[in-house]
Design an enzyme around this catalytic site. Sequence first.
Site, PDB file in Angstrom:
ATOM      1  N   ARG A 216     -14.578   8.062  14.107  1.00  0.00           N
ATOM      2  CA  ARG A 216     -13.730   8.921  14.089  1.00  0.00           C
ATOM      3  C   ARG A 216     -13.992  10.317  13.913  1.00  0.00           C
ATOM      4  O   ARG A 216     -15.030  10.530  13.142  1.00  0.00           O
ATOM      5  CB  ARG A 216     -13.039   8.569  12.671  1.00  0.00           C
ATOM      6  CG  ARG A 216     -11.507   9.324  12.305  1.00  0.00           C
ATOM      7  CD  ARG A 216     -10.951   8.854  11.096  1.00  0.00           C
ATOM      8  NE  ARG A 216     -11.512   8.692   9.874  1.00  0.00           N
ATOM      9  CZ  ARG A 216     -11.897  10.081   9.325  1.00  0.00           C
ATOM     10  NH1 ARG A 216     -11.563  11.210   9.717  1.00  0.00           N
ATOM     11  NH2 ARG A 216     -12.596   9.825   7.957  1.00  0.00           N
TER      12      ARG A 216
ATOM     13  N   ARG B 283     -20.823  13.278  13.081  1.00  0.00           N
ATOM     14  CA  ARG B 283     -21.233  12.614  11.885  1.00  0.00           C
ATOM     15  C   ARG B 283     -22.063  11.451  12.286  1.00  0.00           C
ATOM     16  O   ARG B 283     -23.157  11.449  11.617  1.00  0.00           O
ATOM     17  CB  ARG B 283     -19.905  11.828  11.435  1.00  0.00           C
ATOM     18  CG  ARG B 283     -19.260  12.914  10.923  1.00  0.00           C
ATOM     19  CD  ARG B 283     -17.781  12.277  10.514  1.00  0.00           C
ATOM     20  NE  ARG B 283     -17.160  13.425   9.404  1.00  0.00           N
ATOM     21  CZ  ARG B 283     -15.813  13.127   8.900  1.00  0.00           C
ATOM     22  NH1 ARG B 283     -15.435  12.088   8.947  1.00  0.00           N
ATOM     23  NH2 ARG B 283     -15.430  14.260   8.239  1.00  0.00           N
TER      24      ARG B 283
ATOM     25  N   GLY C 167      -0.453   4.522  -0.015  1.00  0.00           N
ATOM     26  CA  GLY C 167      -1.298   5.728   0.676  1.00  0.00           C
ATOM     27  C   GLY C 167      -0.328   6.654   1.676  1.00  0.00           C
ATOM     28  O   GLY C 167       0.776   6.153   1.874  1.00  0.00           O
TER      29      GLY C 167
ATOM     30  N   SER D  79     -17.937  17.780   1.301  1.00  0.00           N
ATOM     31  CA  SER D  79     -17.100  18.074   2.468  1.00  0.00           C
ATOM     32  C   SER D  79     -18.249  18.461   3.780  1.00  0.00           C
ATOM     33  O   SER D  79     -19.068  19.172   3.466  1.00  0.00           O
ATOM     34  CB  SER D  79     -16.155  19.338   2.373  1.00  0.00           C
ATOM     35  OG  SER D  79     -15.585  19.579   3.546  1.00  0.00           O
TER      36      SER D  79
ATOM     37  N   HIS E 203     -18.147   5.588   4.742  1.00  0.00           N
ATOM     38  CA  HIS E 203     -16.941   6.624   4.265  1.00  0.00           C
ATOM     39  C   HIS E 203     -15.824   6.066   4.928  1.00  0.00           C
ATOM     40  O   HIS E 203     -14.600   6.212   4.438  1.00  0.00           O
ATOM     41  CB  HIS E 203     -17.121   8.019   5.018  1.00  0.00           C
ATOM     42  CG  HIS E 203     -16.151   9.122   5.163  1.00  0.00           C
ATOM     43  ND1 HIS E 203     -15.860   9.364   3.715  1.00  0.00           N
ATOM     44  CD2 HIS E 203     -15.409   9.628   5.944  1.00  0.00           C
ATOM     45  CE1 HIS E 203     -14.953  10.379   3.969  1.00  0.00           C
ATOM     46  NE2 HIS E 203     -14.766  10.477   5.270  1.00  0.00           N
TER      47      HIS E 203
ATOM     48  N   GLY F  68       0.885  -1.240   0.023  1.00  0.00           N
ATOM     49  CA  GLY F  68      -0.062   0.051   0.158  1.00  0.00           C
ATOM     50  C   GLY F  68       0.909   1.289   0.026  1.00  0.00           C
ATOM     51  O   GLY F  68       1.944   1.350   0.751  1.00  0.00           O
TER      52      GLY F  68
ATOM     53  N   HIS G 166     -20.895   8.879   6.855  1.00  0.00           N
ATOM     54  CA  HIS G 166     -20.843  10.374   6.618  1.00  0.00           C
ATOM     55  C   HIS G 166     -22.073  10.794   6.151  1.00  0.00           C
ATOM     56  O   HIS G 166     -22.789  10.369   5.159  1.00  0.00           O
ATOM     57  CB  HIS G 166     -19.865  10.384   5.762  1.00  0.00           C
ATOM     58  CG  HIS G 166     -19.153  11.871   5.709  1.00  0.00           C
ATOM     59  ND1 HIS G 166     -19.948  13.065   5.381  1.00  0.00           N
ATOM     60  CD2 HIS G 166     -18.089  12.387   6.152  1.00  0.00           C
ATOM     61  CE1 HIS G 166     -19.127  14.111   5.438  1.00  0.00           C
ATOM     62  NE2 HIS G 166     -18.145  13.729   5.965  1.00  0.00           N
TER      63      HIS G 166
END
Lengths: 650, 258
Positions: A447, A342, A54, A296, A413, A52, A278
């Site tokens: 989160r 959220r 990222g 957003s 999300h 990975g 989300h």
Amino acid sequence: MSLTEELLAQNTLSLDSKIPAGSVETKWDAYKSDMRLVNPNNKRKFKVIVVGTGLAGASAAATLAELGYQVDAFTFHDSARRAHSIAAQGGINAAKNYKGDGDSVHRLFYDTIKGGDFRSREANVYRLAQVSVNIIDQMVSQGVPFAREYGGLLDNRSFGGAQVSRTFYARGQTGQQLLLGAYQQFSRQVGLGGIRLFNRTELVDVVVVDGRAAGIVVRDLMTGEISSHSAHAVVLATGGYGNVFFLSTNAMASNVTAAWRAHRRGAFFANPCYTQIHPTCIPQSDESQSKLTLMSESLRNDGRVWVPVNPDDNRPADQIPEGERDYYLERLYPSFGNLAPRDISSRAAKRAVDRGQGVGPKKNGVYLDFSDAISRLGRDVVEERYGNLFEMYERISGENPYDVPMRIYPATHYTMGGLWVDYELQTTIPGLYAAGEANFSDHGANRLGASALMQGLADGYFVLPYTIGNGLAPLLNKPMPGTDHPAFKAAEQEARERFQGYLDSRGTKPPDHFHRELGKIIWEYCGMERTQQGLEKALSEIPALYAEFKTDLRVTGDSSSLNQTLEKAGRIDDFFQLGMLMCRDALDRNESCGGHFRSEYQTDDGEAERDDENFAHVSAWQWGGDPMKPVLNVEPLEFEAVHLATRSYK
Amino acid sequence: MSNVLTNITLRIWRQAGPAVAGRFETHVVDEITDEASFLEMLDILNDRLVTEGKEAVVFDHDCREGICGTCSLMIDGQAHGPQRGTTTCQLHMRRFKSGDTITIEPWRASAFPIIKDLMVDRSAFDRVIESGGFITAETGGAPDANLIPVPKPVSDAAMDSAACIGCGACVAACPNGAANLFTGAKIAHLNRLPQGQAERWGRVESMVETMDEHFGSCTNHGECEAACPKEISIDVIALMNKDYRKAKFASRKDLARQ
């Protein structure tokens, strides 16, 4: 005896989280003072595999290579710059206190623990808050163009779940700019020979020899060739599993395969039921839709969320008078209003739609209305703040949000669950590490916004380079199994047979069909609200669909050239197995916390009701040989620096 | 509100591998909602092909939000299709009408060899970045972030060019297959910032020369700017050229004193 204690007594493996002694403020320094080191000249004798590229993977690979380790990096993308970290919009948190508004490491730590509904490990979260300040320094020195004030200093904004301004951002493209920063540092090492890059190469198995990770088996996506790579340590920085829902804001190729294959080889999988929905995504428009797009969270600063009071009200939004609108977030959560966290905002939207008050042609969304903001601030100001997001919305929906309210609905999300890791980010397989969204460690049951980028970079830049050295030091000059070891050959053979099996099944339905159907079950029963009955239903429907997948799958093409249909089949197979574990975990956790909301466990006013007596623990699942027969182990969560409290945002 | 488009004819480039000849294959999509994205239309076509026992059309894509830069496609001869400032994944069928014939090809550039069907190999871009598209700042030694003030206009300009997603549309649109917009964008991002000054001249030299090894030459057509989904201005090419000339002809010691 609490359930946690009862379960702890039944653990099949002692889950040692290796938290250093001392107060939470001193643990990380104590660890660094005591850890074993590898002499600079000896580092080149060690090979580390990083899967990975990222934020977590690229930053770990670059830093390990700078230190002198030999690094082999793998990505299934064509370039290391494509990873899904790139899609993060809003920002990255850091306890810099540049605004002088009372922020501190302790406050970021506390906000993260509270945001996670007291289901994360204190020591890890404190360390995350400590290194958050180093991340900003590091990224700025690499040239990440963070937003600036006119004096040339860094600008900040605030985000959900915090009362200070600690979010650094680069327009609406913070993830992109941070990833490109890490990618550039990574690329420098590729150019210098410190990293060997294997692109368009996907992990298909993890190899364990004598209880220790010895390497990985990969599939070259361009040729279909299956081969092995051995190393002294393996890092999985392979992201989350949100695509188990089929429709999510994740990129199309994001998958659970690396984590799942490691799980099947002995790595415990922690808290799979902790998934984040989300609240502000564009609702699904039709059956053919392949993914959902996030708008957003910052839009909720000026947009007002509402639905018509009367479910049968089909008038256009601007013809519905004020008195016939329900601004439900403002009504239910007067102090946070449209900026409620959220999980809370998402559930409220779902309830409105479930009551039939949804808007749009499919009645599957709620309004996010900017007309008040436009008349108060003027169209120019709104355009300056959100212009690019409005454009994106118009491109996708065909509607102009300056004239008609946006329609939004929650979507999957982020996944807080992941591979269980100790304080060193090592899984239950020695020598195998997990970083970023792939591990479970820092976000508990929910989160906070702008914390994913922070965690990925913390793990990769400032944690793994230390902890891996500590693990490698005792291995100096000891023989390690090579790729000619029978365990590698057996894993290669198993992988070849698995992929051939998908081609040989000769059924009637393409992989996408099964993915979509699986996603519907998971969304329905293991999405925003879960019940015992629903989860039990899911646990009978998923295995039935999985059986159909095994007999009725159609994959065309062959295994010796590029075959995207075959790639999908392999990933969906693993999503099925994970889906069963997720539902089992959600069924098992008889409480509500953060993103995990069980309807049976709620307060009178509909908020999540935790059971700290019986569930203040991490559920770490062990592979039991059959996806329906996982074995539960627990790690009790002990809180020394914070007091367990009920989350309130009213 | 959604409408249904009917009878869309797709002429799609099929090529089994880099070394074999390709050809156009025609498929008709009978019905598609105009809410669908262009790539969702290809998803539907692919599901149909697989169900009929045929091989799916290979194409690159991932985030479907216009940011990862994975998707490509020449649509009716235009990189990323007819909508300005929009990647293929963000293009929706409402841009088309019933009865349309749409021609879909891969990026055409010798630096981007075809892997299969519509997928090409863009790793030459990575080679350009590896040769100097970074600021050397090894982990651990960074000073406090606010010790390096960056004037807002400089930071904004750096961000404008840092927005490049590395998709390759600029190269595909260029009649010469040049990568000057891509390379210039990275140089303009890093060479404008105070943090990028130490390596400024070496960076431009190394990146331009690596670019020249892989890509064609720029002759100022400006097609790259028109095709760029992030609308990056060709000003970055001028800046790159200016810095390259300086790096080549002035004494490095003198430049450092500026």
